[in-house]
Design an enzyme around this catalytic site. Structure first.
Site, short mmCIF file in Angstrom:
data_model
loop_
_atom_site.label_atom_id
_atom_site.label_comp_id
_atom_site.label_asym_id
_atom_site.label_seq_id
_atom_site.Cartn_x
_atom_site.Cartn_y
_atom_site.Cartn_z
N CYS A 86 37.24 40.52 37.73
CA CYS A 86 37.86 39.84 37.73
C CYS A 86 38.48 39.10 38.49
CB CYS A 86 39.64 39.93 36.89
SG CYS A 86 40.52 38.24 37.00
N LYS A 140 44.60 32.29 33.13
CA LYS A 140 45.21 33.42 34.51
C LYS A 140 44.70 32.79 35.86
CE LYS A 140 43.30 38.18 34.83
NZ LYS A 140 42.47 39.12 34.21
N HIS A 142 45.42 35.55 38.83
CA HIS A 142 45.39 36.42 39.78
C HIS A 142 44.22 36.47 41.17
CE1 HIS A 142 43.78 40.99 38.34
NE2 HIS A 142 44.89 41.01 39.08
N LYS A 309 31.80 46.50 32.67
CA LYS A 309 32.95 45.00 33.72
C LYS A 309 32.87 46.61 35.03
CE LYS A 309 37.15 44.39 33.94
NZ LYS A 309 38.91 44.26 33.11
#
Ligand code: NAG
Ligand code: NAG
Length: 389
Positions: A86, A140, A142, A309
């Site tokens: 992310c 989002k 982040h 991921k």
């Protein structure tokens, strides 16, 4: 290759293009050609943890008719790469630099960590503001929030509505860093958006995007919207009615995950509808991208790619993505050119009318000619890298 992608008509035939333009002399009249082009409205939709096999055009068990349609009518990016996590992926998108150059290569930014995007790096929305854009972020972030000048509104966005941390609850917007530290994470600009929670985030964020489109004059100023969806990250908690169409799917996490993808699909349908309704569509570029590969333990799938991921296998870094824009004449194509998430920065600045070569230190390349002119060549070659270094 998924059959739908393979079946997308190939418009490499330049003769055909010529015939079409001869038949439509009005469309290419000199007067229209000489009018300076207004920069396009740019809508960037980023999903979270959506894997290579988690979209209808790659997978039979996922229903995403809107995304499939937009992709097949646009340019499907089939050799598109992101980062495995992310924060690194998002930092690349917003700075046009590899995370090794911004100090964000160490996993994600945790809520307690005093870290954020380096403040001396000029961000993509800051550049777009310089080019005259009205810039809005929904969803989002982040990318850190330990000081005020790390916040999205100090990093180039005129408005912001969303969550600053990762893994927020979809309804309560509660966010925890371990059991001992929990908080409410839904923000409007630089304040806490008390009382605005309660609604599933994909719906809430779509509603906000709609509101921006409804209140902005499409002819006066170009618009940049960065919709950074929390979906389809865990927790797997879609509203029940969206799970129903998948009730026969044996794998329960996948069933819920697929439902979350379908909600994203509906969100994009609603946004596209609003783009048309409020007069943005004809001069717009819509980009759809995941931030990294899926986590199969929680319903995602990167099949046929290896890894997930958090890994540098293809399953972690090869992303789903497409560009949909009526401004691309030779659309309905599958592009196999190598395109990377850092490339959006220079590409979008170029689209906005900026001069990319004036900006030092970028790792991305302007890939608009590759996308628009159906070239399978890309500026991304090892030779170019060697020259830059
Ligand atoms: C899309 O719009 C419809 C009709 O307004 C609404 O019922 C639905 O909840 C919206 N979906 C999303 C994901 O925003
Ligand atoms: C863009 O910037 C470079 C470097 O400053 C300059 O050499 C070039 O002429 C500029 N191009 C345009 C079209 O202004």
């Amino acid at each position: 290759i998924h059959p739908a992608a393979a079946a997308a008509p190939d418009r490499h035939d330049s003769k055909k293009a010529k015939i079409i333009s001869l038949k439509l002399p009005l469309a290419s009249s000199p007067k229209l050609m000489s009018t300076p082009k207004r920069p396009p409205h740019i809508i960037f939709i980023l999903t979270d943890d959506q894997g290579f096999n988690d979209i209808g055009y790659h997978s039979r068990d996922i229903r995403s008719p809107t995304l499939d349609k937009l992709a097949s009518e646009g340019v499907l990016l089939e050799n598109y790469y992101v980062q495995p996590l992310c924060t690194p992926s998002r930092s690349q998108l917003i700075t046009g630099r590899y995370q090794i150059h911004t100090g964000l290569q160490h996993s994600i930014i945790r809520p307690r960590q005093p870290s954020c995007l380096p403040r001396d790096v000029v961000t993509l929305p800051q550049r777009l503001q310089e080019a005259g854009y009205s810039t809005h972020m929904v969803g989002k972030w982040h990318l850190g929030f330990y000081r005020k000048d790390c916040l999205p509104t100090r990093r180039g966005f005129h408005t912001y509505f969303g969550s600053l941390t990762g893994s927020v609850d979809y309804y309560t917007y509660g966010s925890c860093d371990g059991k001992s530290l929990c908080g409410f994470d839904l923000h409007e600009g630089e304040s806490v958006a008390w009382g605005k929670g309660g609604k599933y985030s994909t719906h809430l964020y779509t509603q906000r995007v709609r509101k921006i489109l409804a209140t902005h004059d499409s002819t006066s100023q170009p618009l940049f919207i960065f919709l950074s969806l929390q979906a389809v990250h865990t927790p797997l908690k879609p509203p029940k009615e969206y799970i129903y169409p998948y009730r026969r799917m044996g794998n329960v996490p996948r069933r819920k995950y697929a439902a979350m993808v379908s909600i994203v699909d509906e969100a994009v349908r609603n946004i596209t509808y609003a783009l048309r309704k409020y007069g943005f569509y004809r001069n717009s570029v819509v980009i759809f991208s995941t931030d990294n590969g899926a986590q199969p333990l929680t319903g995602g799938s990167n099949w046929p790619l290896r890894g997930c991921k958090g890994t540098y296998w293809e399953g972690g870094i090869r992303g789903v993505g497409f560009v949909h824009s009526p401004l691309i004449r030779h659309r309905r194509r599958v592009s196999r050119a190598l395109i990377h998430i850092t490339d959006w920065y220079p590409t979008l600045i170029g689209l906005a009318g900026g001069n990319v070569s004036q900006h030092q230190g970028l790792d991305g390349f302007d890939v608009w000619p590759t996308i628009k002119l159906e070239r399978n060549s890309t500026p991304r070659t090892s030779k170019m890298r060697a020259k830059r270094n």
